[in-house]
Design an enzyme around this catalytic site. Structure first.
Site, mmCIF file in Angstrom:
data_model
loop_
_atom_site.group_PDB
_atom_site.id
_atom_site.type_symbol
_atom_site.label_atom_id
_atom_site.label_comp_id
_atom_site.label_asym_id
_atom_site.label_seq_id
_atom_site.Cartn_x
_atom_site.Cartn_y
_atom_site.Cartn_z
ATOM 1 N N ASP A 8 39.567 46.228 24.832
ATOM 2 C CA ASP A 8 38.426 46.345 25.737
ATOM 3 C C ASP A 8 37.145 46.372 24.901
ATOM 4 O O ASP A 8 36.935 47.295 24.111
ATOM 5 C CB ASP A 8 38.595 47.643 26.537
ATOM 6 C CG ASP A 8 37.443 47.917 27.479
ATOM 7 O OD1 ASP A 8 36.435 47.182 27.454
ATOM 8 O OD2 ASP A 8 37.557 48.894 28.244
ATOM 9 N N ILE A 9 36.307 45.393 25.087
ATOM 10 C CA ILE A 9 35.107 45.255 24.248
ATOM 11 C C ILE A 9 34.158 46.452 24.399
ATOM 12 O O ILE A 9 33.389 46.746 23.492
ATOM 13 C CB ILE A 9 34.396 43.915 24.576
ATOM 14 C CG1 ILE A 9 33.519 43.466 23.410
ATOM 15 C CG2 ILE A 9 33.612 43.991 25.870
ATOM 16 C CD1 ILE A 9 33.071 42.009 23.502
ATOM 17 N N ASN A 22 25.647 36.491 33.894
ATOM 18 C CA ASN A 22 25.169 35.362 34.701
ATOM 19 C C ASN A 22 23.653 35.288 34.539
ATOM 20 O O ASN A 22 23.041 36.139 33.908
ATOM 21 C CB ASN A 22 25.601 35.502 36.165
ATOM 22 C CG ASN A 22 25.146 36.822 36.751
ATOM 23 O OD1 ASN A 22 23.983 37.203 36.632
ATOM 24 N ND2 ASN A 22 26.068 37.551 37.373
ATOM 25 N N VAL A 31 34.051 41.029 32.445
ATOM 26 C CA VAL A 31 33.559 41.807 31.301
ATOM 27 C C VAL A 31 32.131 42.298 31.575
ATOM 28 O O VAL A 31 31.745 43.385 31.109
ATOM 29 C CB VAL A 31 33.673 40.981 30.004
ATOM 30 C CG1 VAL A 31 32.682 39.845 29.932
ATOM 31 C CG2 VAL A 31 33.562 41.873 28.784
ATOM 32 N N ASP A 32 31.378 41.556 32.340
ATOM 33 C CA ASP A 32 30.012 41.947 32.709
ATOM 34 C C ASP A 32 30.041 43.278 33.472
ATOM 35 O O ASP A 32 29.297 44.225 33.146
ATOM 36 C CB ASP A 32 29.425 40.817 33.571
ATOM 37 C CG ASP A 32 27.929 40.919 33.795
ATOM 38 O OD1 ASP A 32 27.285 41.773 33.158
ATOM 39 O OD2 ASP A 32 27.402 40.124 34.599
HETATM 40 N N1 APR Z 1 36.805 43.452 27.277
HETATM 41 C C1 APR Z 1 37.012 42.214 26.735
HETATM 42 N N2 APR Z 1 37.207 41.120 27.478
HETATM 43 C C2 APR Z 1 37.200 41.262 28.828
HETATM 44 C C3 APR Z 1 37.002 42.500 29.465
HETATM 45 C C4 APR Z 1 36.795 43.632 28.629
HETATM 46 N N3 APR Z 1 36.589 44.854 29.128
HETATM 47 N N4 APR Z 1 37.052 42.309 30.807
HETATM 48 C C5 APR Z 1 37.301 41.001 31.007
HETATM 49 N N5 APR Z 1 37.397 40.367 29.810
HETATM 50 C C6 APR Z 1 37.645 38.956 29.499
HETATM 51 C C7 APR Z 1 38.378 38.127 30.518
HETATM 52 O O1 APR Z 1 39.775 38.340 30.379
HETATM 53 C C8 APR Z 1 37.992 36.716 30.075
HETATM 54 O O2 APR Z 1 38.834 36.276 29.033
HETATM 55 O O3 APR Z 1 36.384 38.306 29.405
HETATM 56 C C9 APR Z 1 36.583 36.905 29.506
HETATM 57 C C10 APR Z 1 35.479 36.302 30.298
HETATM 58 O O4 APR Z 1 35.750 36.445 31.679
HETATM 59 P P1 APR Z 1 34.631 36.813 32.755
HETATM 60 O O5 APR Z 1 34.203 38.230 32.577
HETATM 61 O O6 APR Z 1 35.133 36.409 34.070
HETATM 62 O O7 APR Z 1 33.354 35.908 32.291
HETATM 63 P P2 APR Z 1 33.001 34.369 32.592
HETATM 64 O O8 APR Z 1 34.193 33.518 32.793
HETATM 65 O O9 APR Z 1 32.027 33.988 31.511
HETATM 66 O O10 APR Z 1 32.262 34.429 33.970
HETATM 67 C C11 APR Z 1 30.963 35.016 34.049
HETATM 68 O O11 APR Z 1 31.555 36.497 35.779
HETATM 69 O O12 APR Z 1 31.285 38.673 36.364
HETATM 70 C C12 APR Z 1 30.726 37.531 36.327
HETATM 71 O O13 APR Z 1 28.454 38.192 36.084
HETATM 72 C C13 APR Z 1 29.475 37.428 35.503
HETATM 73 O O14 APR Z 1 28.882 35.691 36.953
HETATM 74 C C14 APR Z 1 29.306 35.977 35.649
HETATM 75 C C15 APR Z 1 30.712 35.428 35.462
#
Ligand code: APR
Length: 193
Positions: A8-9, A22, A31-32
């Protein structure tokens, strides 16, 4: 130096973690959402203060913005906006590469010596994981191999050491690929052997 970890980052005590945000930069899912939750409301307030470049856009796709990390163990959050994947023929590879380059440059400009990336765009935005990892690894390698002049320009020179000799080269940045799943980590391991 490049490291791959599964986890978990939001738990990482590094200088900067990168958020897959976004364009509005006010939180979301994935992750956001996890980063905003762990950093606390101050992160939302800091993001609100990032100026819009046009209505509803604080960070255009491929660019990066920096805020403090607030309650996170990381000092900074670097928010970058990955491309929404369509078919790979609409500029997605270039935009994803720009996310990595711009995040690394912003980290160097802010004196960061360690930075952790999630797998940008590979969740909700649908980028195929292998292709995205190849771009991520390529861009980080390129940045690190050119980092002497880039970091040298961006970061104020360190004061002379006790023996009076000025350090000629800042330490190399540590770049962590923080993969949420073991499967994602294995994709990176296969690329960085
Ligand atoms: N730590 C590390 N990696 C994570 C975590 C975490 N806590 N939570 C999720 N991830 C990983 C997911 O498994 C995926 O591999 O982060 C990666 C990116 O996934 P998303 O968070 O869905 O990001 P993205 O595909 O870039 O989409 C961005 O999602 O929530 C919205 O606001 C954000 O609209 C934007 C979109």
């Amino acid at each position: 130096m490049i490291k791959i970890i599964q986890g978990d980052i939001t738990t990482l005590a590094v200088d900067a973690i990168v958020n897959a945000a976004n364009q509005v930069m006010l939180g979301g899912g994935g992750v956001d959402g996890a980063i905003h939750y762990a950093a606390g409301d101050e992160l939302y307030e800091a993001c609100l203060k990032v100026p819009e470049v046009r209505p509803g856009v604080r960070c255009p796709t491929g660019e990066a913005r920096i805020t403090p990390g607030f309650k996170l163990p990381a000092k900074f959050v670097i928010h970058t906006v990955g491309p929404v994947y369509r078919d790979g023929q609409h500029g997605e590879p270039e935009k994803l590469a720009a996310c990595y380059r711009n995040s690394l440059t912003l980290a160097a400009e802010n004196g960061c010596q360690s930075i952790a990336f999630p797998c940008i765009s590979t969740g909700i935005y649908g980028y195929p994981k292998e292709e995205a990892a190849q771009i991520a690894v390529r861009e980080v390698h390129a940045f690190l191999s050119n980092s002497e002049p880039q970091i040298g320009r961006a970061v104020a020179p360190r004061p002379p050491q006790e023996d009076g000799l000025a350090s000629s080269r800042p330490p190399e940045m540590e770049v962590i690929f923080c993969c949420f799943s073991e499967r994602d980590a294995n994709v990176y391991r296969s690329l960085i052997a």
